[in-house]
Design a protein around this motif. Structure first.
Motif, mmCIF file in Angstrom:
data_model
loop_
_atom_site.group_PDB
_atom_site.id
_atom_site.type_symbol
_atom_site.label_atom_id
_atom_site.label_comp_id
_atom_site.label_asym_id
_atom_site.label_seq_id
_atom_site.Cartn_x
_atom_site.Cartn_y
_atom_site.Cartn_z
ATOM 1 N N SER A 19 81.927 48.821 16.256
ATOM 2 C CA SER A 19 80.672 48.836 15.421
ATOM 3 C C SER A 19 79.385 50.000 16.043
ATOM 4 C CB SER A 19 79.887 47.539 14.959
ATOM 5 O OG SER A 19 80.925 46.785 14.298
ATOM 6 N N ALA A 20 79.459 49.935 17.243
ATOM 7 C CA ALA A 20 78.542 50.762 18.221
ATOM 8 C C ALA A 20 78.942 50.673 19.580
ATOM 9 C CB ALA A 20 76.918 50.654 17.811
ATOM 10 N N SER A 21 78.478 51.556 20.339
ATOM 11 C CA SER A 21 78.941 51.705 21.805
ATOM 12 C C SER A 21 78.143 52.522 22.557
ATOM 13 C CB SER A 21 80.312 51.775 21.842
ATOM 14 O OG SER A 21 80.881 53.027 21.684
ATOM 15 N N GLY A 22 78.185 52.738 23.694
ATOM 16 C CA GLY A 22 77.140 53.660 24.490
ATOM 17 C C GLY A 22 77.145 53.042 26.078
ATOM 18 N N SER A 23 76.738 54.041 26.870
ATOM 19 C CA SER A 23 76.339 53.994 28.444
ATOM 20 C C SER A 23 75.223 54.395 28.779
ATOM 21 C CB SER A 23 77.420 54.594 29.329
ATOM 22 O OG SER A 23 77.266 56.227 28.791
ATOM 23 N N VAL A 24 74.522 53.636 29.679
ATOM 24 C CA VAL A 24 73.231 54.009 30.275
ATOM 25 C C VAL A 24 73.350 53.931 31.777
ATOM 26 C CG1 VAL A 24 72.481 51.611 30.176
ATOM 27 C CG2 VAL A 24 70.777 53.445 30.083
ATOM 28 N N ALA A 25 72.304 54.991 32.652
ATOM 29 C CA ALA A 25 72.215 54.906 33.941
ATOM 30 C C ALA A 25 71.498 53.646 34.455
ATOM 31 C CB ALA A 25 71.764 56.163 34.249
ATOM 32 N N MET A 26 71.631 53.091 35.309
ATOM 33 C CA MET A 26 70.784 51.759 35.686
ATOM 34 C C MET A 26 70.377 51.869 37.229
ATOM 35 S SD MET A 26 73.145 48.568 33.798
ATOM 36 C CE MET A 26 71.509 47.821 33.521
ATOM 37 N N ALA A 27 69.311 51.219 37.393
ATOM 38 C CA ALA A 27 68.632 51.077 38.888
ATOM 39 C C ALA A 27 68.524 49.617 39.176
ATOM 40 C CB ALA A 27 67.408 51.773 38.972
ATOM 41 N N ALA A 28 68.714 49.488 40.564
ATOM 42 C CA ALA A 28 68.941 48.219 40.745
ATOM 43 C C ALA A 28 67.415 47.164 40.448
ATOM 44 C CB ALA A 28 69.142 48.038 42.459
ATOM 45 N N GLY A 29 67.594 46.096 39.687
ATOM 46 C CA GLY A 29 66.505 45.352 39.318
ATOM 47 C C GLY A 29 65.491 45.883 38.305
ATOM 48 N N SER A 30 65.886 46.964 37.831
ATOM 49 C CA SER A 30 65.027 47.371 36.657
ATOM 50 C C SER A 30 65.762 47.402 35.441
ATOM 51 C CB SER A 30 65.041 49.105 36.955
ATOM 52 O OG SER A 30 64.015 49.219 38.243
ATOM 53 N N PRO A 31 64.840 46.772 34.530
ATOM 54 C CA PRO A 31 65.742 46.612 33.133
ATOM 55 C C PRO A 31 65.653 47.937 32.438
ATOM 56 C CG PRO A 31 63.197 45.798 33.254
ATOM 57 C CD PRO A 31 63.631 46.050 34.718
ATOM 58 N N VAL A 32 66.750 47.910 31.645
ATOM 59 C CA VAL A 32 66.851 49.158 30.783
ATOM 60 C C VAL A 32 67.017 48.665 29.339
ATOM 61 C CG1 VAL A 32 68.193 50.624 32.681
ATOM 62 C CG2 VAL A 32 69.500 48.915 31.076
ATOM 63 N N THR A 33 66.566 49.419 28.239
ATOM 64 C CA THR A 33 66.609 49.033 26.828
ATOM 65 C C THR A 33 67.488 50.294 26.335
ATOM 66 O OG1 THR A 33 64.578 48.210 26.892
ATOM 67 C CG2 THR A 33 65.386 48.877 24.766
ATOM 68 N N VAL A 34 68.426 49.887 25.417
ATOM 69 C CA VAL A 34 69.361 50.672 24.816
ATOM 70 C C VAL A 34 69.271 50.534 23.115
ATOM 71 C CG1 VAL A 34 71.089 51.216 26.448
ATOM 72 C CG2 VAL A 34 71.179 49.336 24.753
ATOM 73 N N ALA A 35 69.211 51.568 22.651
ATOM 74 C CA ALA A 35 68.575 51.348 20.972
ATOM 75 C C ALA A 35 70.290 51.390 20.359
ATOM 76 C CB ALA A 35 68.150 52.597 20.326
ATOM 77 N N ILE A 36 70.222 50.299 19.444
ATOM 78 C CA ILE A 36 71.694 49.873 19.016
ATOM 79 C C ILE A 36 71.577 50.529 17.408
ATOM 80 C CG2 ILE A 36 73.448 48.237 18.066
ATOM 81 C CD1 ILE A 36 72.494 46.849 20.435
ATOM 82 N N SER A 37 72.461 51.206 16.787
ATOM 83 C CA SER A 37 72.192 51.507 15.195
ATOM 84 C C SER A 37 73.652 51.650 14.912
ATOM 85 C CB SER A 37 71.581 52.982 15.104
ATOM 86 O OG SER A 37 72.287 54.005 15.862
ATOM 87 N N GLY A 38 73.605 51.964 13.420
ATOM 88 C CA GLY A 38 74.770 51.876 12.703
ATOM 89 C C GLY A 38 75.647 50.533 12.373
ATOM 90 N N LEU A 39 74.695 49.447 12.313
ATOM 91 C CA LEU A 39 75.418 48.322 12.054
ATOM 92 C C LEU A 39 75.115 47.960 10.458
ATOM 93 C CD1 LEU A 39 74.071 46.251 15.166
ATOM 94 C CD2 LEU A 39 76.126 47.613 14.695
ATOM 95 N N MET A 40 75.602 46.978 9.799
ATOM 96 C CA MET A 40 75.604 46.389 8.552
ATOM 97 C C MET A 40 74.712 45.432 8.418
ATOM 98 S SD MET A 40 77.522 48.380 6.771
ATOM 99 C CE MET A 40 77.374 47.344 5.291
#
Length: 702
Positions: free
Chosen positions: A262-283
């Motif tokens: 339904s949706a997918s992606g990738s994101v760079a991550m740093a140790a101990g730091s939260p990351v947020t990704v936007a999810i779209s295209g769902l029903m």
């Protein structure tokens, strides 16, 4: 028909006979490595789940470690065991003490290493199941798709620098020096003899924590997550009821059926730091699960993917056109029966699970039966440990700690219709807890548990031999299974279904009789590169192990079929004899040809399954498309006489995949051409294909 056969001998089988290919995922079961004493001591002791990977080779779950043993025949599949290691002892490095009380000598522990890209000259000796050992260089090579018992010089090529095993992904190739059927194979791992106390490479990637989905709206939301180390995060969203994906699928952006999610992606991550990704295209108004895995710069992935389930609310969404399927001809195992009427709003209707009963218990196998009050999907697992998982975890195939359960299954349920679950790989004299979950179309779920105990021993009991013919599940129109038993008590099975793209596909297996478990079992194989409908004959060029299959007959005409596709949630379905012309299964008219497998002895690699019931015939041709992929055609009509048949070949698509959720197929081509069958006796005849090619056929005896 032999259970192992070199590809050069494929002409000896109507649909090629099984060989052995390695499982792309080295570790079938997850477990947490628990150190009981430190590795600095003379003898180190730890407990972990171990799985028999090949002859005398056991894989330690969640570590990437292979233990090479001597003359060990203990069958273990996720068996919780105690391992004693003494890396300085020389000839004996340790011992495995299995849960059943048996012990095996460990002659070496092998683990992945950080290695530069390039070639390594080796002298290989075949172990089994795609593993080769070089005793002089103290390494084990793991192949991808190799069947040959090759022994001799070879070259290992690592494509990129990094860890020499990467969660089953191909890391290079093996080039065999002496010409054999397969001159090269994919390389999925290099393992070197290791003092486990001083492994220099972390065996797991960054751990994940604090995963949440927030700001959910009709078509998406935000995922926030934290990794313990730097690297790249990969995420994938799919409907909550889909099969649980593997880590390589998540990284590749594929869902649990190896198709576009339904949706997918990738994101760079740093140790101990939260990351947020936007999810779209769902029903809107849909239950979803988002899976996340992190990979370190050196190629290690998180031990266990993080999973968060959420539901999108109702709201406006772009209209999605729904194609109108062509009607499926009736009667036919491709027919979709009229579904039981569901409540107007299934999400408001609680699922009620009926009584779960024990049908049969043996030392290593149990058959249980249960039912629900409405159409639903059933998910079951043998609960590892003492804690029963939540209903959502059971549906996801995960135990209470969020790890994949070792013994689990799935199957569709019809309202008030009992379904049997055949549970294998059990241990004698043990008490088990079965968790059974049901989920209806609206997302309402229910959970029920029951306990049972296997006997300490049971005398071997041959399974019931099923009648030869066509089988199906009336609730799962769209796929069928052709079964024939031989005089030795083995079964040759073919199943027609669909791939992730919706194209027709078939799998075959020679099922060996297993008296200990009163069942038949074998590898599920996928062949490619053979003759297409209008082409000239040539032998298939490649074979892949797609998984495993087992059949537990409950009578001469019924049974429980378990399909275990590689990396997919095992699926259990009940099958029964298919009535070709409505009503009951009828005997063939007098003078009819024998029911079962037919072929041309000089054109191995394709086969035909033929059955007549009274004056109707149902015929399947197992062939290949123009791209070399396996394809099947079916024809069903009234016979012109007991020795003459003429009918159109039909092609279906967009139906149920291996391990997939049920989907009703549609007619892709109602007439791919006419065939004519003339029978000269009960065991010989002639087939005229749509291209005009005439093929002499005869009964196949395996």
């Amino acid at each position: 028909m032999p259970s192992r056969m070199p590809l050069a001998e494929v002409a000896r089988a109507p649909v090629p006979a099984p060989g052995h290919t390695m499982n792309r995922r080295l570790l079938g079961l997850a477990a947490v490595l628990l150190l009981i004493s430190t590795w600095a001591s003379a003898v180190a002791t730890y407990q972990a789940a171990v799985t028999l990977r090949a002859s005398n080779v056991y894989a330690v779950a969640d570590t990437g470690i292979l233990l090479l043993t001597r003359n060990c025949s203990t069958s273990a599949y996720g068996s919780y065991s105690t391992i004693y290691m003494d890396a300085a002892s020389g000839t004996q490095d340790g011992q495995i003490s299995f849960g059943d009380g048996s012990n095996c000598v460990v002659s070496g522990a092998y683990s992945p290493q950080q290695m530069p890209a390039g070639n390594t000259a080796v002298s290989l000796a075949f172990i089994s199941n795609g593993l080769y050992v070089d005793t002089a260089q103290k390494l084990i090579a793991q192949a991808d798709g190799c069947q040959s018992a090759y022994n001799g010089p070879a070259t290992l090529t690592l494509s990129n620098s990094g860890l020499s095993y990467r969660d089953g992904a191909q890391v290079g190739s093996i080039q065999f020096t002496n010409g054999i059927c397969f001159k090269a194979c994919g390389l999925t791992g290099i393992y070197k003899l290791t003092d486990i106390a001083t492994v220099a490479v972390p065996l797991q990637g960054p751990s994940l924590s604090n995963a949440t989905v927030s700001q959910v709206y009709a078509n998406g939301g935000n995922l926030t997550i934290t990794a313990s180390g730097a690297g790249t995060g990969y995420w994938m969203v799919q409907p909550a009821y889909f099969s649980v994906p593997t880590k390589p699928q998540i990284v590749a952006g594929k869902n649990g059926y190896d198709a576009t999610p339904s949706a997918s992606g990738s994101v760079a991550m740093a140790a101990g730091s939260p990351v947020t990704v936007a999810i779209s295209g769902l029903m809107p108004s849909t239950n979803y699960s988002v899976y996340f895995v992190a990979k370190s710069p050196t190629g290690q992935t998180s031990a266990t993917p993080s999973v968060v389930s959420f539901s999108t609310p109702s709201g406006n969404a772009p209209p999605i056109p729904t194609p109108v399927p062509t009607a499926v001809p009736t009667p036919n195992p491709l027919v979709t029966p009229t579904p039981t009427t569901r409540p107007p709003n299934p999400s408001l209707s609680n699922v009620v699970i009926g009584k779960t009963e024990t049908i049969s218990l043996r030392a290593n196998r149990a058959i249980l039966s249960t039912s629900v009050d409405q159409d639903a999907e059933g998910y079951w697992m043998i609960v590892p440990g003492d804690t029963v998982p939540s209903v959502s975890l059971v549906v996801a195939g995960l135990d209470a700690t969020g790890k994949p359960a070792p013994i689990k299954g799935y199957g569709p349920l019809k309202a008030n219709t009992p379904i049997n679950f055949a549970i294998t790989d059990l241990q004698p004299g043990r008490s088990y807890t079965l968790a059974f979950a049901a989920r209806n179309a609206g997302g309402a779920m229910a959970l029920k548990t029951t306990t049972f105990q296997t006997p300490y021993a049971s005398a071997p009991q041959p399974p019931i031999t099923p009648d030869t013919g066509w089988y199906w599940n009336p609730s799962e129109g769209g796929r069928g299974f052709s079964l024939e038993a031989n005089a030795s008590g083995n079964i040759f099975l073919a199943g027609f279904m669909y791939d992730a793209a919706g194209s027709p596909i078939w799998y075959v297996s020679t099922l060996s009789r297993d008296d200990q478990n009163s069942q038949f079992a074998g590898d599920l194989l996928y062949y490619e590169g053979g003759q297409h409908l209008a082409g000239s004959w040539h032998s298939p060029s490649n074979v892949t192990k797609a998984g495993k299959v087992s059949l537990t007959p409950t009578s001469k005409t019924t049974g429980t079929l378990k399909l275990e596709g590689n990396g997919l949630l095992p699926q259990v379905t009940n099958i029964e004899r298919f009535p070709i012309n409505n009503g009951a299964v009828l005997a063939p008219m007098p003078g009819s040809p024998q029911t079962g497998w037919w072929w041309n002895a000089g054109e191995g690699g394709r086969g035909y399954f033929i059955e007549l019931q009274d004056n109707y015939a149902f015929i399947a041709a197992y062939m290949y498309d123009t791209d070399g992929k396996p394809a099947w055609y079916v024809s069903q009509d009234r016979v012109m006489s007991s020795t003459l048949y003429q009918g159109a070949l039909a092609v279906y698509g967009r139906g149920q995949t291996l391990g997939g959720r049920y989907a009703s197929p549609v007619v892709m081509t109602s007439n791919a051409g006419n065939i004519v069958l003339k029978f000269f006796s009960a065991t010989s005849g002639q087939l005229i294909l749509p291209s005009g090619i005439t093929v002499a056929i005869e009964r196949y005896t395996f």
